[in-house]
Design an enzyme around this catalytic site. Structure first.
Site, PDB file in Angstrom:
ATOM      1  N   GLY A 211      -0.890  -9.256  -6.343  1.00  0.00           N
ATOM      2  CA  GLY A 211      -1.888  -8.221  -6.090  1.00  0.00           C
ATOM      3  C   GLY A 211      -3.274  -8.758  -5.822  1.00  0.00           C
TER       4      GLY A 211
ATOM      5  N   ASP B  36      -4.200  -5.617  12.394  1.00  0.00           N
ATOM      6  CA  ASP B  36      -2.770  -5.583  12.751  1.00  0.00           C
ATOM      7  C   ASP B  36      -2.304  -4.173  13.113  1.00  0.00           C
ATOM      8  OD1 ASP B  36      -2.925  -4.835  10.035  1.00  0.00           O
ATOM      9  OD2 ASP B  36      -1.332  -6.192   9.349  1.00  0.00           O
TER      10      ASP B  36
ATOM     11  N   GLY C  79      -4.387 -10.032  -2.841  1.00  0.00           N
ATOM     12  CA  GLY C  79      -4.738 -10.124  -1.420  1.00  0.00           C
ATOM     13  C   GLY C  79      -4.164 -11.349  -0.741  1.00  0.00           C
TER      14      GLY C  79
ATOM     15  N   SER D 123       1.469 -11.450  -2.077  1.00  0.00           N
ATOM     16  CA  SER D 123       2.632 -11.657  -2.955  1.00  0.00           C
ATOM     17  C   SER D 123       3.745 -10.688  -2.576  1.00  0.00           C
ATOM     18  CB  SER D 123       2.246 -11.461  -4.419  1.00  0.00           C
ATOM     19  OG  SER D 123       1.936 -10.104  -4.704  1.00  0.00           O
TER      20      SER D 123
ATOM     21  N   ASP E  81       1.469  -9.713   7.220  1.00  0.00           N
ATOM     22  CA  ASP E  81       1.925 -10.504   6.077  1.00  0.00           C
ATOM     23  C   ASP E  81       3.384 -10.945   6.232  1.00  0.00           C
ATOM     24  OD1 ASP E  81      -0.556  -9.870   5.214  1.00  0.00           O
ATOM     25  OD2 ASP E  81       0.086  -8.545   3.581  1.00  0.00           O
TER      26      ASP E  81
HETATM   27  P1  ADP Z   1      -0.563  -8.595  -2.478  1.00  0.00           P
HETATM   28  O1  ADP Z   1       0.565  -8.524  -1.528  1.00  0.00           O
HETATM   29  O2  ADP Z   1      -1.856  -8.903  -1.832  1.00  0.00           O
HETATM   30  O3  ADP Z   1      -0.321  -9.528  -3.633  1.00  0.00           O
HETATM   31  P2  ADP Z   1       0.206  -5.861  -2.896  1.00  0.00           P
HETATM   32  O4  ADP Z   1      -0.458  -4.724  -3.592  1.00  0.00           O
HETATM   33  O5  ADP Z   1       0.547  -5.683  -1.464  1.00  0.00           O
HETATM   34  O6  ADP Z   1      -0.731  -7.147  -3.116  1.00  0.00           O
HETATM   35  O7  ADP Z   1       1.536  -6.244  -3.628  1.00  0.00           O
HETATM   36  C1  ADP Z   1       1.509  -6.523  -5.009  1.00  0.00           C
HETATM   37  C2  ADP Z   1       2.702  -5.851  -5.665  1.00  0.00           C
HETATM   38  O8  ADP Z   1       3.918  -6.474  -5.221  1.00  0.00           O
HETATM   39  C3  ADP Z   1       2.705  -6.035  -7.163  1.00  0.00           C
HETATM   40  O9  ADP Z   1       1.933  -5.038  -7.790  1.00  0.00           O
HETATM   41  C4  ADP Z   1       4.185  -5.905  -7.491  1.00  0.00           C
HETATM   42  O10 ADP Z   1       4.570  -4.554  -7.506  1.00  0.00           O
HETATM   43  C5  ADP Z   1       4.841  -6.557  -6.289  1.00  0.00           C
HETATM   44  N1  ADP Z   1       5.113  -7.980  -6.511  1.00  0.00           N
HETATM   45  C6  ADP Z   1       4.633  -9.023  -5.815  1.00  0.00           C
HETATM   46  N2  ADP Z   1       5.096 -10.199  -6.279  1.00  0.00           N
HETATM   47  C7  ADP Z   1       5.910  -9.902  -7.310  1.00  0.00           C
HETATM   48  C8  ADP Z   1       6.706 -10.678  -8.221  1.00  0.00           C
HETATM   49  N3  ADP Z   1       6.748 -12.011  -8.146  1.00  0.00           N
HETATM   50  N4  ADP Z   1       7.420 -10.000  -9.160  1.00  0.00           N
HETATM   51  C9  ADP Z   1       7.380  -8.663  -9.221  1.00  0.00           C
HETATM   52  N5  ADP Z   1       6.656  -7.886  -8.402  1.00  0.00           N
HETATM   53  C10 ADP Z   1       5.922  -8.476  -7.456  1.00  0.00           C
HETATM   54 MG    MG Z   2       0.825  -7.092  -0.032  1.00  0.00          MG
END
Ligand code: ADP
Ligand code: MG
Length: 416
Positions: free
Chosen positions: A141, A62, A143, A146, A194
């Site tokens: 976290g 991307d 992948g 989230s 994403d």
């Molecule tokens: P991914 O997007 O693949 O899950 P990232 O490292 O990009 O991994 O994002 C994960 C981070 O996003 C978490 O460590 C947290 O800080 C935040 N996060 C995601 N979902 C939530 C949630 N439901 N509540 C709180 N924080 C969240």
């Molecule tokens: Mg992410």
């Protein structure tokens, strides 16, 4: 809302496998509204929802102006949001069991998990306070994006409060705002896949995105019709994209593009990587350029129903990410190798890497056996057990206003 664990067991096993289920959207939204009421003492105005995703193929393309083929999951993040009359902001995540409190002027300085949520309010220049309650069935976290699910759930909710229509054009603007939240407030320079798939996913289909011109189109992936499915293996190894490795890959790609005289690496001709003198840059560029070809091959295999060929392309993508781009890890490699050895047509890591999840293309009737094999392989090494998701295509982000007419003062719980 009993969300985070949201795990049940595969059938036909001894009960040792963890399956993360997506949950029922209206039940999840309902329980989140209850949690909102319990926390803030007023009813939420809106519940936003945005999906996690897998990326079928096209990894680390991307930000290089290339193509990718993500698919939204039915696992999603939900955000109940209520408008306030002052400038205070309260954001509670049930997932991480924490609350951020501040004022509108503090949004851009939020830290940690709250930066993803506050960053969206900042990017959208929200001019009134809000209370927010977050719940999610997307593993955090891992992948599976989230972070974009969280951002986009809040973005659509805030827009719904403002009474804005969620047109296609507005979806693009919200995706862009969520990207800014992640790059400018969180400090994670991700490439946009994403947020785009979370906002634009065509229901039931994958989304082919071309970052050269920003265009996208639906790609139907009729796996269920032919008895196939994508099994997601969450290694449990948590990356942190905001830390150095992801940014380092971006810099290497930029350096390679600069040396090849192209504005974005994916625009270089297919074998131009061999002209780069530097061994590391050569391998990084070879991944990006061959991955572009693999996205096209996968697209074609899907259209033609050549599922074995699709599996072969997934395998090749993993090899390239592991050896040339060096973003895999032993846990991902073992998941991929074991899935293949136990019957998967193909498998690869998905998402940014350095941990997170792998996807395996499996026959439906083999899904449990493949999961059991991966589980056993982890156990044999003394590693923590992985968890599993069944990747059923989900829907793009949307928001629903809360029907407050159901509130009756004499009810202990106004939402039941
Ligand atoms: P991914 O997007 O693949 O899950 P990232 O490292 O990009 O991994 O994002 C994960 C981070 O996003 C978490 O460590 C947290 O800080 C935040 N996060 C995601 N979902 C939530 C949630 N439901 N509540 C709180 N924080 C969240
Ligand atoms: Mg992410």
């Amino acid at each position: 809302m009993n969300l985070p664990a949201a795990a049940s067991l595969f059938d036909m096993t001894d009960g040792a496998l963890t399956l993360v289920v997506p949950g029922d959207p209206s039940e999840l939204a309902q329980s989140l509204r209850v949690a909102f009421f319990e926390e803030y003492g007023v009813a939420a105005d809106v519940v936003g929802r945005a999906p996690g995703r897998i990326n079928l193929i096209g990894e680390h393309t991307d930000y290089n102006g290339g193509r990718c083929l993500p698919m939204a999951l039915s696992h999603a993040t939900y955000a109940a949001v209520g408008r306030r009359t002052d400038d205070r902001v309260q954001i509670r995540s049930r997932t991480v069991d924490d609350t951020w409190r501040g004022r509108l002027g503090d949004l851009g300085a939020a830290q940690g998990w709250a930066a993803y949520a506050a960053g969206v309010l900042w990017a959208l220049e929200v001019d009134h306070g809000v209370d927010v309650m977050i719940g999610s069935t997307v593993p955090v976290g891992s992948g599976l994006s989230s972070s974009a699910a969280l951002e986009c759930a809040i973005a659509v909710a805030v827009d719904a409060i403002a009474g804005r229509a969620l047109t296609d054009a507005r979806r693009l603007e919200l995706a862009t705002a969520c990207m800014r939240a992640e790059s400018d407030v969180v400090g994670a320079p991700t490439g946009g896949m994403d947020q785009l798939v979370a906002m634009l996913a065509p229901a039931g289909d994958a989304l082919l995105i071309d970052f050269h011109d920003g265009s996208s189109r639906a790609v139907p992936v009729p796996l269920a019709e032919v008895g196939l499915e994508i099994l997601v293996i969450d290694t449990g190894v948590r990356h942190a994209l905001a830390d150095g490795a992801y940014a380092a890959r971006r810099r290497e790609c930029e350096a390679a593009a600069h040396l090849l005289g192209v504005p974005a690496l994916a625009r270089a001709s297919e074998d131009s990587w061999s002209r780069l003198g530097d061994e590391v840059l050569m391998r990084r560029a070879r991944h990006v350029l061959t991955e572009g070809e693999r996205v096209d091959n996968a697209d074609q295999a899907i259209v033609e129903g050549e599922w074995a060929e699709l599996g072969t392309v997934l395998d090749a993508s993993h090899a390239s990410l592991a050896h040339d781009f060096e973003v895999s890890c032993p846990e991902l490699d073992l998941a991929v190798e074991t899935a293949r050895a136990s019957g998967a047509l193909g498998a690869r890591m998905t998402g940014g890497g350095f941990g997170g999840s792998a996807i395996a293309l499996v026959r439906e009737e083999h899904a449990t056996a493949v999961a059991a094999s991966v589980h056993a392989a982890y156990a044999a090494r003394g590693w923590s057990p992985p968890s599993f998701l069944r990747a059923r295509p989900g829907q793009a982000a949307n928001a629903a206003r809360v029907n407050v007419r159901r509130h009756r003062a004499e009810d202990a719980d106004p939402f039941t």
